[in-house]
Motif scaffolding. Structure first.
Motif, PDB file in Angstrom:
ATOM      1  N   GLU A 169       0.817  -1.216   0.000  1.00 48.68           N
ATOM      2  CA  GLU A 169       0.000   0.000   0.000  1.00 48.68           C
ATOM      3  C   GLU A 169       0.854   1.271   0.000  1.00 48.68           C
ATOM      4  N   ALA A 170       2.168   1.129  -0.142  1.00 48.40           N
ATOM      5  CA  ALA A 170       3.053   2.249   0.187  1.00 48.40           C
ATOM      6  C   ALA A 170       3.975   2.694  -0.944  1.00 48.40           C
ATOM      7  N   LEU A 171       3.697   2.320  -2.186  1.00 51.12           N
ATOM      8  CA  LEU A 171       4.512   2.847  -3.275  1.00 51.12           C
ATOM      9  C   LEU A 171       4.338   4.364  -3.322  1.00 51.12           C
ATOM     10  N   GLY A 172       5.437   5.089  -3.226  1.00 48.72           N
ATOM     11  CA  GLY A 172       5.384   6.553  -3.200  1.00 48.72           C
ATOM     12  C   GLY A 172       5.530   7.144  -1.821  1.00 48.72           C
ATOM     13  N   SER A 173       5.469   6.318  -0.786  1.00 44.06           N
ATOM     14  CA  SER A 173       5.708   6.793   0.582  1.00 44.06           C
ATOM     15  C   SER A 173       7.207   6.776   0.870  1.00 44.06           C
ATOM     16  N   THR A 174       7.624   7.610   1.823  1.00 41.61           N
ATOM     17  CA  THR A 174       9.038   7.676   2.166  1.00 41.61           C
ATOM     18  C   THR A 174       9.220   7.803   3.674  1.00 41.61           C
ATOM     19  N   PHE A 175      10.415   7.449   4.112  1.00 41.91           N
ATOM     20  CA  PHE A 175      10.821   7.687   5.494  1.00 41.91           C
ATOM     21  C   PHE A 175      12.214   8.291   5.477  1.00 41.91           C
ATOM     22  N   GLU A 176      12.311   9.495   6.037  1.00 40.12           N
ATOM     23  CA  GLU A 176      13.562  10.255   6.054  1.00 40.12           C
ATOM     24  C   GLU A 176      14.184  10.329   4.663  1.00 40.12           C
ATOM     25  N   GLY A 177      13.321  10.556   3.670  1.00 38.30           N
ATOM     26  CA  GLY A 177      13.770  10.771   2.295  1.00 38.30           C
ATOM     27  C   GLY A 177      14.010   9.517   1.487  1.00 38.30           C
ATOM     28  N   ARG A 178      13.927   8.345   2.108  1.00 42.44           N
ATOM     29  CA  ARG A 178      14.128   7.082   1.398  1.00 42.44           C
ATOM     30  C   ARG A 178      12.782   6.429   1.104  1.00 42.44           C
ATOM     31  N   LEU A 256       3.092   8.126 -11.551  1.00 40.32           N
ATOM     32  CA  LEU A 256       3.058   7.782 -10.125  1.00 40.32           C
ATOM     33  C   LEU A 256       3.093   9.018  -9.238  1.00 40.32           C
ATOM     34  N   GLU A 257       3.999   9.940  -9.504  1.00 37.51           N
ATOM     35  CA  GLU A 257       4.114  11.129  -8.650  1.00 37.51           C
ATOM     36  C   GLU A 257       2.828  11.952  -8.675  1.00 37.51           C
ATOM     37  N   GLN A 258       2.184  12.017  -9.829  1.00 38.56           N
ATOM     38  CA  GLN A 258       0.905  12.728  -9.909  1.00 38.56           C
ATOM     39  C   GLN A 258      -0.164  12.033  -9.072  1.00 38.56           C
ATOM     40  N   ARG A 259      -0.144  10.700  -9.079  1.00 42.53           N
ATOM     41  CA  ARG A 259      -1.134   9.955  -8.299  1.00 42.53           C
ATOM     42  C   ARG A 259      -0.927  10.167  -6.802  1.00 42.53           C
ATOM     43  N   VAL A 260       0.325  10.171  -6.369  1.00 46.33           N
ATOM     44  CA  VAL A 260       0.618  10.443  -4.960  1.00 46.33           C
ATOM     45  C   VAL A 260       0.122  11.830  -4.578  1.00 46.33           C
ATOM     46  N   GLU A 261       0.415  12.809  -5.405  1.00 42.76           N
ATOM     47  CA  GLU A 261       0.002  14.177  -5.107  1.00 42.76           C
ATOM     48  C   GLU A 261      -1.515  14.289  -5.040  1.00 42.76           C
ATOM     49  N   SER A 262      -2.214  13.621  -5.957  1.00 47.86           N
ATOM     50  CA  SER A 262      -3.678  13.675  -5.957  1.00 47.86           C
ATOM     51  C   SER A 262      -4.253  13.072  -4.683  1.00 47.86           C
ATOM     52  N   ARG A 263      -3.699  11.949  -4.264  1.00 53.28           N
ATOM     53  CA  ARG A 263      -4.226  11.300  -3.060  1.00 53.28           C
ATOM     54  C   ARG A 263      -3.920  12.112  -1.814  1.00 53.28           C
ATOM     55  N   ARG A 264      -2.777  12.722  -1.784  1.00 52.75           N
ATOM     56  CA  ARG A 264      -2.455  13.579  -0.644  1.00 52.75           C
ATOM     57  C   ARG A 264      -3.364  14.808  -0.634  1.00 52.75           C
ATOM     58  N   GLN A 265      -3.687  15.337  -1.788  1.00 56.89           N
ATOM     59  CA  GLN A 265      -4.627  16.461  -1.850  1.00 56.89           C
ATOM     60  C   GLN A 265      -6.011  16.035  -1.368  1.00 56.89           C
ATOM     61  N   ARG A 293      -0.759   8.461   1.248  1.00 56.31           N
ATOM     62  CA  ARG A 293      -2.199   8.593   1.537  1.00 56.31           C
ATOM     63  C   ARG A 293      -3.009   7.769   0.549  1.00 56.31           C
ATOM     64  N   TRP A 294      -2.568   6.505   0.388  1.00 59.25           N
ATOM     65  CA  TRP A 294      -3.282   5.605  -0.521  1.00 59.25           C
ATOM     66  C   TRP A 294      -4.783   5.640  -0.248  1.00 59.25           C
ATOM     67  N   LEU A 295      -5.158   5.488   1.002  1.00 59.24           N
ATOM     68  CA  LEU A 295      -6.547   5.681   1.399  1.00 59.24           C
ATOM     69  C   LEU A 295      -6.613   6.715   2.518  1.00 59.24           C
ATOM     70  N   CYS A 353     -12.484   3.892   5.967  1.00 60.77           N
ATOM     71  CA  CYS A 353     -11.765   4.361   4.781  1.00 60.77           C
ATOM     72  C   CYS A 353     -12.746   5.096   3.866  1.00 60.77           C
ATOM     73  N   LEU A 354     -12.364   6.299   3.477  1.00 59.00           N
ATOM     74  CA  LEU A 354     -13.214   7.116   2.611  1.00 59.00           C
ATOM     75  C   LEU A 354     -12.758   7.013   1.154  1.00 59.00           C
ATOM     76  N   PRO A 355     -13.628   7.318   0.196  1.00 62.16           N
ATOM     77  CA  PRO A 355     -13.208   7.316  -1.208  1.00 62.16           C
ATOM     78  C   PRO A 355     -11.957   8.159  -1.397  1.00 62.16           C
ATOM     79  N   SER A 356     -10.952   7.579  -2.062  1.00 58.36           N
ATOM     80  CA  SER A 356      -9.624   8.202  -2.075  1.00 58.36           C
ATOM     81  C   SER A 356      -8.944   8.168  -3.430  1.00 58.36           C
ATOM     82  N   GLY A 357      -9.624   7.706  -4.463  1.00 58.57           N
ATOM     83  CA  GLY A 357      -8.980   7.559  -5.762  1.00 58.57           C
ATOM     84  C   GLY A 357      -8.426   8.854  -6.309  1.00 58.57           C
TER      85      GLY A 357
END
Length: 377
Positions: A169-178, A256-265, A293-295, A353-357
């Motif tokens: 569930e975590a593609l695009g997530s990071t910890f301390e920049g990794r 991918l980066e756009q999808r991460v940004e959309s979900r975080r928004q 923020r996958w979901l 979990c709320l709609p998150s697509g």
């Protein structure tokens, strides 16, 4: 207020970027309609380059298959103990059973909702004391939130137990920049239809060396020995990804980066719109953590409130889901050993979990919010 939703709002629908069809057509035009071909090779390179730490990636048919092979490559066998996060989807735990090993479930802590290091160490010590040292730790980045990476891996190093990192569930997530997916002895991703990017069905095993990747591919392609005829000395599996759907993956990696940004928004907008609603809270990112923020998930004040919201959304053709039911309370696993502090049970009772697509629009979120407010206010 009377609301009638015409089109279903899904929890996490696939979202194509446009280039996927080009790569799929390449597979058709070149007749690479097989679990081998240039799309697989390039998709694996795309993931490796994204992780940016010299990892070696094997594209497989599912995240579940990736966990199964990961455990096998960590030499998990019959009767071995695997310490598994309880707050997760069944696909994290089921492969332990495929190998006739014993899952031991570890409850969550409150800052990430992931595996509790205190309970993890307690489980390790108790099993070592009875000469059953755990063979592996299966740690999950739940809903894209990185688990307590520093603490979990300090314990893994202290007791010399390998970690299989479930980054489904975590593609695009990071910890301390990794990037999540680089911390385990082995790590996995899922590209199921509901994930942040999808190949319709698919997964990947992330390895620390070329030789381990080659071993993974060997077992994923029926463990065929190196002979001109078909000869098999070891038990293999039909786990390799198709070259056709790897083409979908290549197109998805481009966005991918756009999808991460959309979900975080989406998360930030839900948080803003529900900030004045009592008895609803959101999981914040601990210092150093960056969630894809996958979901988007919320915690309510009770099971009753959670169900009122879920039922009201469902009545308007809007999909939402309770948080994962912990493995230690699943009928399949209720008799297995577990180390419980009550956190995951409370999350399941109160969480939604709320709609998150990434293809949601502002009007969709505003509709979800208006229904929630109608229920609570």
């Amino acid at each position: 207020m009377e609301i009638k939703t015409q089109n279903k709002i899904w929890l996490s629908a696939p979202h194509m970027g446009g280039a996927e069809i080009d790569y799929v057509n390449q597979a058709f035009s070149s007749n690479w309609i097989a679990p081998v071909g240039p799309n697989i090779n390039e998709f694996e390179k795309d993931i490796s380059n994204y992780l940016a730490e010299g990892k070696y990636v094997a594209a497989l048919c599912s995240g579940t298959a990736s966990i199964h092979l990961g455990l096998k490559l960590l030499n998990v066998t019959q009767g071995d103990v695997v310490l598994c996060q309880s707050m997760t989807f069944a696909a994290s735990a089921n492969p332990i059973k495929y190998l006739n090993a014993r899952p031991v479930f570890i409850d969550s802590e409150t800052s990430t909702w992931n595996m509790c290091p205190l309970l993890l160490e307690k489980a390790i010590k108790e099993h070592i004391a009875i000469n059953k040292k755990p063979k592996a730790i299966l740690a999950v980045h739940l809903y894209g939130m990185p688990y307590k990476i520093r603490e979990i891996h300090e314990l893994a190093n202290k007791y010399q137990i390998p970690v299989l990192e479930d980054s489904a569930e975590a593609l695009g997530s990071t910890f301390e920049g990794r990037k999540c997916g680089v911390f385990g002895n082995l790590s996995i991703f899922s590209f199921n239809g509901n994930k942040i990017i999808t190949t319709s069905g698919g997964g990947a095993l992330v390895c620390n060396s070329q030789s381990i990747k080659e071993e993974a591919v060997f077992f994923a392609t029926q463990a065929k020995d190196n002979f001109p005829h078909y000869q098999h000395t070891e038990l293999g599996f039909n786990y390799r990804m198709s070259n056709v759907i790897a083409g979908i993956g290549r197109g998805q990696m481009e966005v991918l980066e756009q999808r991460v940004e959309s979900r975080r928004q989406n998360f930030e907008y839900y948080k803003l719109m529900l900030s004045d609603v009592p008895n609803i809270s959101f999981l914040e990112e601990p210092q150093g953590s960056f969630s894809n923020r996958w979901l988007t998930t919320i915690l309510t004040d009770s099971f009753t409130t959670r169900e009122k919201i879920r039922i009201a959304l469902d009545a308007e053709n809007i999909e939402s889901r309770p948080l994962w039911k912990p493995m230690h309370s699943q009928p399949l696993y209720v008799k297995e050993k577990s180390y419980i502090n009550g956190v995951s049970d409370e999350l399941f009772d109160k969480g939604l979990c709320l709609p998150s697509g990434s293809n949601l629009n502002k009007e969709d979120i505003e509709l979800v919010v208006s229904i929630i407010k109608t229920v609570i206010l």
